[in-house]
Design a protein around this motif. Structure first.
Motif, PDB file in Angstrom:
ATOM      1  N   MET A 114     -16.661  -2.178  -6.805  1.00 43.17           N
ATOM      2  CA  MET A 114     -15.381  -1.779  -7.678  1.00 43.17           C
ATOM      3  C   MET A 114     -15.020  -0.382  -8.253  1.00 43.17           C
ATOM      4  O   MET A 114     -14.185  -0.567  -9.254  1.00 43.17           O
ATOM      5  CB  MET A 114     -16.707  -2.712  -9.469  1.00 43.17           C
ATOM      6  N   ASN A 115     -15.459   0.136  -8.403  1.00 40.48           N
ATOM      7  CA  ASN A 115     -15.233   1.282  -7.783  1.00 40.48           C
ATOM      8  C   ASN A 115     -13.260   1.829  -7.746  1.00 40.48           C
ATOM      9  O   ASN A 115     -12.329   2.375  -8.370  1.00 40.48           O
ATOM     10  CB  ASN A 115     -15.947   3.068  -7.579  1.00 40.48           C
ATOM     11  N   LEU A 116     -13.585   1.306  -6.451  1.00 38.82           N
ATOM     12  CA  LEU A 116     -12.154   1.226  -5.691  1.00 38.82           C
ATOM     13  C   LEU A 116     -11.324   0.542  -6.589  1.00 38.82           C
ATOM     14  O   LEU A 116      -9.473   0.995  -6.755  1.00 38.82           O
ATOM     15  CB  LEU A 116     -12.288   0.916  -4.545  1.00 38.82           C
ATOM     16  N   LYS A 117     -11.504  -0.199  -7.226  1.00 30.87           N
ATOM     17  CA  LYS A 117     -10.729  -1.278  -8.137  1.00 30.87           C
ATOM     18  C   LYS A 117     -10.824  -0.743  -9.642  1.00 30.87           C
ATOM     19  O   LYS A 117      -8.908  -0.824  -9.659  1.00 30.87           O
ATOM     20  CB  LYS A 117     -11.707  -2.816  -8.594  1.00 30.87           C
ATOM     21  N   PHE A 118     -11.401  -0.239  -9.896  1.00 27.77           N
ATOM     22  CA  PHE A 118     -11.339   0.833 -11.096  1.00 27.77           C
ATOM     23  C   PHE A 118      -9.994   2.144 -10.963  1.00 27.77           C
ATOM     24  O   PHE A 118      -9.475   2.005 -11.448  1.00 27.77           O
ATOM     25  CB  PHE A 118     -12.381   0.893 -11.848  1.00 27.77           C
TER      26      PHE A 118
END
Length: 149
Positions: free
Chosen positions: A1-5
């Motif tokens: 999710m951090n990569l997406k953000f």
């Protein structure tokens, strides 16, 4: 999710940079148009003004396209996780990682290379609706969807 953000934020930042570049280019053209003075070679003057006006129109079109991209990016709910690849999904495949949103090309986020693509692109059309473990062929490559975030 951090990569997406982080990918979404990188897209926002890139659009801001593009807007600043286009705004500066428009200002430069406006300044050139204002300082274009009548010379003894009247045709040369008119040709110069016409070229500057064409450049201004081209920059205006690019600004319109940028506004559309900004609007689309603003609509993306990047905090949601879906089971199928939709607008705003980060799709991890065996050949690369794709962010389905706007077409900005290759982004480097930390150690990862992400391809920001639109759903209208050929690969975007193929990825849309795919789930984890789905397969498809694209440009002669057999591609497996490993994860949809």
């Amino acid at each position: 999710m951090n990569l997406k953000f982080n990918t979404h934020k990188a897209c926002q930042q890139l659009l801001i940079e593009k807007r600043n570049q286009l705004t500066n280019a428009v200002a430069d053209v406006q300044k050139s148009l204002g300082s274009e003075s009548k010379s003894s070679a009247g045709d040369k003057h008119e040709t110069g003004r016409a070229m500057l006006q064409l450049e201004r129109e081209k920059l205006g079109q690019q600004l319109q396209q940028l506004q559309q991209m900004e609007g689309l990016l603003a609509k993306i709910e990047y905090t949601k996780t879906q089971e199928t690849a939709v607008l705003g999904s980060l799709v991890v495949t065996n050949v690369g990682i794709y962010y389905l949103g706007i077409s900005l090309g290759q982004l480097n986020i930390g150690d990862e290379t992400i391809f920001a693509i639109s759903l209208q692109s050929p690969i975007g059309k193929q990825l849309f609706g795919k789930r984890e473990n789905d397969f498809f062929s694209f440009n002669g490559k057999h591609i497996e969807v490993l994860k949809v975030v």
